[in-house]
Every structure is written in structure tokens, then in C-alpha cells.
Enzyme design. Structure first.
Site, mmCIF file in Angstrom:
data_model
loop_
_atom_site.group_PDB
_atom_site.id
_atom_site.type_symbol
_atom_site.label_atom_id
_atom_site.label_comp_id
_atom_site.label_asym_id
_atom_site.label_seq_id
_atom_site.Cartn_x
_atom_site.Cartn_y
_atom_site.Cartn_z
ATOM 1 C CB THR A 163 -0.922 0.011 1.240
ATOM 2 O OG1 THR A 163 -1.604 -1.237 1.285
ATOM 3 C CG2 THR A 163 -1.925 1.132 1.179
ATOM 4 C CE1 TYR A 164 5.362 5.395 3.202
ATOM 5 C CE2 TYR A 164 7.131 3.952 2.459
ATOM 6 C CZ TYR A 164 6.711 5.154 2.990
ATOM 7 O OH TYR A 164 7.637 6.124 3.304
ATOM 8 C CB VAL A 165 5.403 0.543 -2.715
ATOM 9 C CG1 VAL A 165 6.059 0.705 -4.071
ATOM 10 C CG2 VAL A 165 6.424 0.085 -1.689
#
Ligand SMILES: NC(=O)c1ccc[n+]([C@@H]2O[C@H](COP(=O)([O-])OP(=O)(O)OC[C@H]3O[C@@H](n4cnc5c(N)ncnc54)[C@H](OP(=O)(O)O)[C@@H]3O)[C@@H](O)[C@H]2O)c1
Length: 259
Positions: A163-165
Site C-alpha cells: 500500500t505504501y509503495v
């Protein structure tokens, strides 16, 4: 940190810094104040913001705190208008606030977690830029920096951080597109990848259960801490702020590029 002594490009400019209560964001506010900027500080934790505001004002800078949850998008739109009503036109926007979670196997993602990550990491920065563009265009000068992460350059390197990437990749695409839209206006938009920095975000990852996160993510972050390779927030902030005087736009700058 005496703002009146400064005559550089940031002197007297109003700078909004999100995630200003600790870590890289706090260090950026200190560095901006050294360049003579006035500060509007944004994050959720009112206590942390107040502490940074007091630190800045004690050093002779002008600073005001705006406790806000950037995941609450209607509040973000109001925030932009409120800051300009209180303090005047914004010249510098540093979208630094970010969240690294959720981390773990992708099959465990929930809609709420993914939604929240995108709001904080990508949508709120877009809305804040939109809120301040009219003032920046009118002044013929503006600086927007979106704080991303080096893993966007190698997405497969952060297993279990899907999700972060993905959200930070969206932030970078937004930045480069907006930079092109604003070409020739005097308003620049750049991405900053801050390096591996010794902050609460890194500590949070190290505290997670290595087994439930999986993919060796927690172990890799623990090793990176033990090996002493993390840099200080002050170091990363100096590199970010040193780029604000120039006219480059649409660039992705990494802390390591500073040499
Ligand atoms: N540290 C690293 O190694 C590293 C590496 C690559 C990229 N980055 C990026 O650098 C930026 C700063 O990270 P950091 O390491 O300094 O992390 P940090 O110490 O955890 O600070 C994050 C800041 O963002 C604020 N924030 C988080 N969620 C928010 C929300 N919903 N609304 C408003 N503010 C919110 C936090 O304040 P509250 O919790 O009080 O809201 C805090 O002030 C992030 O964008 C991060 O992704 C960091």
C-alpha cells in the site's frame, strides 16, 4: 535562527509543513526558519505541534500550529483556506506527512486501511497543492515539495509494504504531472526522497511482529538500524530545504544526490 537577518528567496515566505510535529517534518521547519520563512505547522498531535511551535518562536521565528487529521479530506480543503485567511498567501508547501502502514501480506489488506493510506500519502497532498495554487500563481512564485520514498524506484524491494509503495508512487506521478501543468508560472513542484532516516516511523516498523508482517521486512529495518546506516532528520531536512532556492521543477531528488 533570526528571521529578520535573512534576505534569501525564502525570507518572509509563508511555508506550510505537514507532519511537522516530529521526525523529518520537524527538522524541515527548523531549517526553513533558519532561512527566514514563516511557518504553518500541520499534524494530528497537538502536543507535538505546540512543542515545535514554541521551539521556533523561542528562536525568533514566526510559527502557528494547525492540528488536523489529513485523512479527513473535507478538513483538508478547509485547512488551506483557514491558513491563508489567518496568515496570508502561502509560498511554500512541504507535503511531508505520511504513514507507512498497513504492512503485511496483501491478502490481509482492508478497504479502510488502504483508503486511509491513500488519503494521507497522496490525496491530502494533492488537495493542499490545489488550495494554494491560486496564491502561488498570483505571486509568480511557489515551491511545492512532496516527500516520497526511495522504494518507489524499486517497488519490489519493500515486500509487504504494497500500500505504501503504491500510494507514494501515485504521489510522485501527481507531482510530475502538476510540475508540467505549471511550467513557466514560477511555481515549481518536486519530489524528495529523504533516505533512511532515524524517526518514529522507522521505530514503528521495528516494533511490528516479524512473523505476522512476514517477507523479512521487520528484520531488514532492524538490521538497518543496528548497522548505524540511518541518517538524522536534520541531515535530510538540510538537503530538502537547500533545493528550494532553485528553479528546477518536475525533478525527483534523493538525499543521496546531494553528495
Ligand atoms: N524515516 C524514513 O526512513 C523515511 C524513508 C522514506 C520516506 N519517508 C517519508 O518521510 C515523511 C516523514 O516521515 P518520518 O520518518 O519523519 O515519520 P514520523 O516521524 O512518523 O512523522 C510523520 C509525521 O506525519 C504526521 N502524520 C501522520 N499521519 C497523519 C495524519 N493522518 N494527519 C496529519 N498528520 C499526519 C505525524 O503526526 P501525527 O501522527 O501527530 O499526525 C508526524 O508528524 C513521510 O512521508 C515518510 O513516508 C521516511
Amino acid at each position: 535562527m533570526h528571521t529578520s537577518e535573512h534576505t534569501g528567496p525564502l525570507s518572509g515566505r509563508l511555508a506550510v509543513v505537514t507532519g511537522a510535529g516530529r521526525g523529518i517534518g520537524r527538522a524541515v521547519t527548523l531549517e526553513l526558519a533558519r532561512s527566514g520563512a514563516r511557518l504553518a505547522l500541520v499534524a494530528r498531535s497537538a502536543g507535538e505541534l505546540t512543542a515545535v511551535r514554541d521551539e521556533l518562536t523561542a528562536a525568533g521565528a514566526s510559527a502557528a500550529a494547525y492540528p488536523t487529521d489529513l485523512a479527513e479530506l473535507p478538513a483538508v480543503a478547509d485547512l488551506g483556506a483557514r491558513i491563508e485567511r489567518d496568515l496570508g498567501p502561502v509560498g511554500v508547501l512541504i507535503n511531508n506527512a505520511g504513514v507507512v502502514g498497513p504492512i503485511g501480506p496483501t491478502e490481509q489488506l482492508t478497504a479502510a486501511d488502504v483508503d486511509r493510506s491513500y488519503r494521507v500519502n497522496a490525496i491530502a497532498p494533492m488537495l493542499l497543492a490545489a488550495a494554494f495554487l491560486a496564491s502561488m500563481r498570483a505571486a509568480g512564485w511557489g515551491r511545492i515539495v512532496n516527500v516520497s520514498t526511495g522504494v518507489v524506484a524499486r517497488p519490489a524491494a519493500m515486500l509487504r509494504g504494497n500500500t505504501y509503495v503504491a500510494a507514494k508512487s501515485a504521489l510522485e506521478a501527481h507531482s510530475l504531472n502538476l510540475a508540467a501543468e505549471l511550467a513557466g508560472t514560477g511555481v515549481t513542484v518536486n519530489v524528495y526522497r529523504p533516505g533512511r532516516v532515524d524517526t518514529a516511523m522507522q521505530g514503528w516498523i521495528r516494533e511490528q511482529d516479524p512473523e505476522s508482517v512476514g517477507g523479512g521486512l521487520v528484520e531488514r529495518f532492524a538490521e538497518s538500524y543496528r548497522s548505524g546506516e540511518l541518517i538524522s532528520p536534520a541531515h535530510s531536512a538540510r538537503v530538502l530545504v537547500s533545493g528550494l532556492g532553485g528553479t528546477d521543477t518536475g525533478r525527483i531528488r534523493d538525499v543521496a544526490d546531494a553528495g
